[in-house]
Structures are given as C-alpha cells and as structure tokens.
Scaffold this motif. Structure first.
Motif, PDB file in Angstrom:
ATOM      1  N   UNK A   1       0.813  -1.232   0.000  1.00 34.11           N
ATOM      2  CA  UNK A   1       0.000   0.000   0.000  1.00 34.11           C
ATOM      3  C   UNK A   1       0.838   1.270   0.000  1.00 34.11           C
ATOM      4  N   UNK A   2       1.814   1.343  -0.890  1.00 32.54           N
ATOM      5  CA  UNK A   2       2.735   2.486  -0.906  1.00 32.54           C
ATOM      6  C   UNK A   2       2.012   3.790  -1.206  1.00 32.54           C
ATOM      7  N   UNK A   3       1.099   3.769  -2.171  1.00 30.75           N
ATOM      8  CA  UNK A   3       0.387   4.988  -2.544  1.00 30.75           C
ATOM      9  C   UNK A   3      -0.556   5.420  -1.428  1.00 30.75           C
ATOM     10  N   UNK A   4      -1.252   4.476  -0.824  1.00 33.55           N
ATOM     11  CA  UNK A   4      -2.133   4.790   0.299  1.00 33.55           C
ATOM     12  C   UNK A   4      -1.331   5.349   1.473  1.00 33.55           C
ATOM     13  N   UNK A   5      -0.176   4.767   1.691  1.00 35.85           N
ATOM     14  CA  UNK A   5       0.684   5.230   2.795  1.00 35.85           C
ATOM     15  C   UNK A   5       1.153   6.655   2.538  1.00 35.85           C
ATOM     16  N   UNK A   6       1.517   6.952   1.290  1.00 37.10           N
ATOM     17  CA  UNK A   6       1.950   8.305   0.951  1.00 37.10           C
ATOM     18  C   UNK A   6       0.809   9.299   1.143  1.00 37.10           C
ATOM     19  N   UNK A   7      -0.390   8.937   0.688  1.00 35.60           N
ATOM     20  CA  UNK A   7      -1.546   9.829   0.855  1.00 35.60           C
ATOM     21  C   UNK A   7      -1.782  10.122   2.350  1.00 35.60           C
ATOM     22  N   UNK A   8      -1.685   9.092   3.182  1.00 34.48           N
ATOM     23  CA  UNK A   8      -1.928   9.269   4.617  1.00 34.48           C
ATOM     24  C   UNK A   8      -0.887  10.200   5.232  1.00 34.48           C
ATOM     25  N   UNK A   9       0.362  10.027   4.844  1.00 34.90           N
ATOM     26  CA  UNK A   9       1.427  10.888   5.372  1.00 34.90           C
ATOM     27  C   UNK A   9       1.232  12.333   4.931  1.00 34.90           C
ATOM     28  N   UNK A  10       0.876  12.518   3.662  1.00 39.92           N
ATOM     29  CA  UNK A  10       0.658  13.868   3.153  1.00 39.92           C
ATOM     30  C   UNK A  10      -0.585  14.501   3.757  1.00 39.92           C
ATOM     31  N   UNK A  11      -1.598  13.680   4.004  1.00 37.34           N
ATOM     32  CA  UNK A  11      -2.832  14.206   4.590  1.00 37.34           C
ATOM     33  C   UNK A  11      -2.562  14.837   5.944  1.00 37.34           C
ATOM     34  N   UNK A  12      -1.643  14.262   6.723  1.00 36.50           N
ATOM     35  CA  UNK A  12      -1.343  14.830   8.038  1.00 36.50           C
ATOM     36  C   UNK A  12      -0.742  16.226   7.914  1.00 36.50           C
ATOM     37  N   UNK A  13       0.058  16.425   6.875  1.00 35.96           N
ATOM     38  CA  UNK A  13       0.663  17.745   6.637  1.00 35.96           C
ATOM     39  C   UNK A  13      -0.391  18.724   6.132  1.00 35.96           C
ATOM     40  N   UNK A  14      -1.176  18.288   5.174  1.00 31.47           N
ATOM     41  CA  UNK A  14      -2.143  19.170   4.523  1.00 31.47           C
ATOM     42  C   UNK A  14      -3.313  19.522   5.430  1.00 31.47           C
TER      43      UNK A  14
END
Length: 216
Positions: free
Chosen positions: A128-141
């Motif tokens: 789930x690399x793409x899902x993991x990236x989205x989750x990490x970015x969501x915390x910033x955004x």
C-alpha cells in the motif's frame, strides 16, 4: 528521479558500489514503471543499467528486494517534494494555497513521470505504498488547510483527512486519464479542481452540515 549515466561501450571498469546502486535504482525504477513487477526481469534491469546481472544481484539481491528499494526511494522523493509545498506559504489564503498545491502536484508528476506508475504498481502488487503516501501527506495538509478553513467559519475536523485524500485521488485520476486527443490545458484543470473542492466543501458545510459532522 534523476538518472545516473549508465555505462557506455568500451573497456569494462570496476564501478564503485555506490555508483552501481544508483545505476541499478534508476534503471529499475524505469523498468518497473513501464513493465510492472511481473514483467520486469533482473536481466532487463541490468541491461538498462549497463551492468551485469551478477552486479545487480550483488548490490540488491532479488527482484522483490530491488522493487522495495525503488518504492522506498519513490515514496520519500514524493513526500519530500509535496509535503514541503503543502506546509509552506502561511500568507496565502485558502483558494491561493489550494491552487498552488494542485499546481505542485501536477508539476511533480510531470517532472517525475515514473513515480506515480511505480506507486500504483505497488498497490496492485499488495504493497500500500500509494495509500501510505496519501496518509502521510494528509497529516501535513490537514493542519495547513484547517487553519485556512477557519477563516470561512468551517471546522472540518477529521473530515479534512478524508477530503485531502480525495483531492490526491482526483489529481491522480486526471493525470492518468485518456482524453482521446489533446488533454485540456493544465491551468484549466487546476482551476477546476480548486473551485470544485473549495466550493464543494463550503456548499456541504452551509447546506448539509450533517454530512461533514458525521465524518468529523
């Protein structure tokens, strides 16, 4: 991803291990992005890198270990580029900030065309690399966007995480869309996304606040 110069013809030389790693990673990123995990072979990657199959095995082991290394590099590269932009420019209002971040996403994909296909291939392969990236970015955004929504009297709470994830998914869909001809102007798509997302949330909050409340 920057691509190191692969070895050209001529008398073989001993390539330093660090240079071999860079060559293999760049070659593997291209091969995995274009051929997928199942279609990629160590032989193809070695040929792309200008190295021997044995050299590839020595620096990265098998194909799956190499794929994991390529994914880690792609994810961190995307996170560094996108998160930095998402957390910056405290003086921008919500619309200007959102538009800048949509533009940054489009620019990143254009400048690094192999990263999104790699992350999508990882999802197909069970990582789930793409899902993991989205989750990490969501915390910033969500932190940055929440501060700006407050100017409109909007408090999305946890709903903002879902909304940010949707924003990323929309960009990914538009970037990979087959337009059956020339794609629309980049700025037109960015304006569409900006107005759609901001206007959509404001409409929800003002006309159907219970929808956001249920997610919050």
């Amino acid at each position: 991803m920057s691509v190191p110069r692969k070895r050209g013809p001529g008398r073989p030389r001993k390539v330093p291990v660090d240079e071999q790693r860079a060559l293999v990673l760049a070659a593997a990123a291209h091969v995995f992005a274009t051929s997928g995990l199942a279609g990629a072979t160590i032989e193809h990657i070695a040929r792309e890198a200008g190295l021997t199959r044995q050299a590839v095995y020595e620096v990265y082991g098998d194909k799956h270990a190499l794929f994991a290394a390529v994914l880690e590099q792609a994810e961190e590269q995307a996170y560094a580029a996108i998160a930095t932009a998402g957390a910056s420019d405290a003086d921008l209002d919500l619309t200007s900030w959102a538009r800048k971040n949509y533009a940054n996403l489009f620019d990143f994909v254009a400048e690094h065309p192999g990263v999104l296909p790699l992350l999508q291939e990882a999802e197909r392969a069970g990582d789930p690399a793409l899902s993991r990236l989205r989750e990490r970015l969501a915390r910033v955004y969500t932190e940055a966007s929440g501060q700006r929504w407050a100017a409109f009297g909007v408090e999305p709470g946890r709903a903002d995480t879902a909304l940010v994830t949707m924003y990323f998914a929309m960009v990914e869909s538009l970037v990979g869309m087959d337009w059956h001809g020339a794609a629309p102007d980049r700025d037109a798509l960015i304006d569409l996304l900006t107005e759609f997302t901001i206007g959509g949330v404001l409409r929800l909050y003002r006309r159907a606040p219970e929808v956001i409340a249920r997610v919050r």
